[in-house]
Design a protein around this motif. Structure first.
Motif, PDB file in Angstrom:
ATOM      1  N   THR A  26     -43.358 199.254  93.992  1.00 28.13           N
ATOM      2  CA  THR A  26     -43.365 197.228  94.448  1.00 28.13           C
ATOM      3  C   THR A  26     -44.589 197.125  94.727  1.00 28.13           C
ATOM      4  O   THR A  26     -45.389 198.003  95.427  1.00 28.13           O
ATOM      5  CB  THR A  26     -42.506 197.648  95.459  1.00 28.13           C
ATOM      6  OG1 THR A  26     -42.613 198.243  96.441  1.00 28.13           O
ATOM      7  CG2 THR A  26     -40.583 197.784  95.500  1.00 28.13           C
ATOM      8  N   THR A  66     -45.348 188.665  97.000  1.00 23.47           N
ATOM      9  CA  THR A  66     -44.872 189.786  96.067  1.00 23.47           C
ATOM     10  C   THR A  66     -45.186 189.973  94.824  1.00 23.47           C
ATOM     11  O   THR A  66     -44.778 188.720  93.989  1.00 23.47           O
ATOM     12  CB  THR A  66     -43.618 189.879  96.756  1.00 23.47           C
ATOM     13  OG1 THR A  66     -43.605 189.946  97.934  1.00 23.47           O
ATOM     14  CG2 THR A  66     -43.031 190.888  96.020  1.00 23.47           C
ATOM     15  N   PRO A  73     -38.600 191.708  91.283  1.00 23.92           N
ATOM     16  CA  PRO A  73     -39.618 192.352  91.806  1.00 23.92           C
ATOM     17  C   PRO A  73     -40.062 193.903  91.386  1.00 23.92           C
ATOM     18  O   PRO A  73     -39.171 194.740  90.854  1.00 23.92           O
ATOM     19  CB  PRO A  73     -38.883 192.756  93.623  1.00 23.92           C
ATOM     20  CG  PRO A  73     -38.002 191.959  93.281  1.00 23.92           C
ATOM     21  CD  PRO A  73     -37.130 191.793  91.617  1.00 23.92           C
TER      22      PRO A  73
END
Length: 141
Positions: A26, A66, A73
């Motif tokens: 991530t 993000t 994600p």
């Protein structure tokens, strides 16, 4: 005994897959220009030597982002060239309308393309915080 071992093994596989995301990492952080948040736009993280789709990071008004890969994600670990794309809104344009005007960039032109940005970052397995500091100084980079 064999059935019990198979159930334990399948449970471990499900547990291991559920511990992260499908991409292995991530990535989040902030985008700053001369120390101030870039208020809107998107990042493109293009993996070095790959033809896969880039990881994209929508930039929020406070400069935070993000990364998403294929709208999920995360990103694959590896080295990435990065572009920052942020433009002034075109005045008088209503939501849903398109314009043929070229919008004015909010960041220096060199950051708009991975080929000219000079931005190179490594994404490690797990959680990554990558803050991207841009400068309006043409001699930097």
């Amino acid at each position: 005994i064999l059935r019990s071992a198979a159930r334990v093994l399948s449970g471990l596989v499900v547990f291991a897959v559920g511990c992260g995301n499908q991409f292995g990492a991530t990535v989040s952080g902030r985008v700053l220009l001369d120390g101030e948040p870039v208020p809107d736009g998107r990042l493109a993280f293009v993996r070095v030597g790959s033809t896969k789709s880039p990881a994209i990071g929508p930039i929020k008004p406070d400069g935070r982002y993000t990364l998403l890969t294929k709208r999920q994600p995360g990103a694959e670990p590896g080295d990435y060239q990065v572009a920052v794309q942020s433009f002034k809104p075109i005045e008088g344009l209503k939501p849903g309308e398109r314009s043929f005007e070229t919008p004015e960039p909010l960041v220096p032109q060199r950051y708009l393309s991975v080929k000219t940005s000079g931005l190179l970052y490594t994404v490690e397995p797990g959680s990554n915080t990558i803050d991207i500091a841009l400068t309006s100084d043409e001699n930097a980079g």
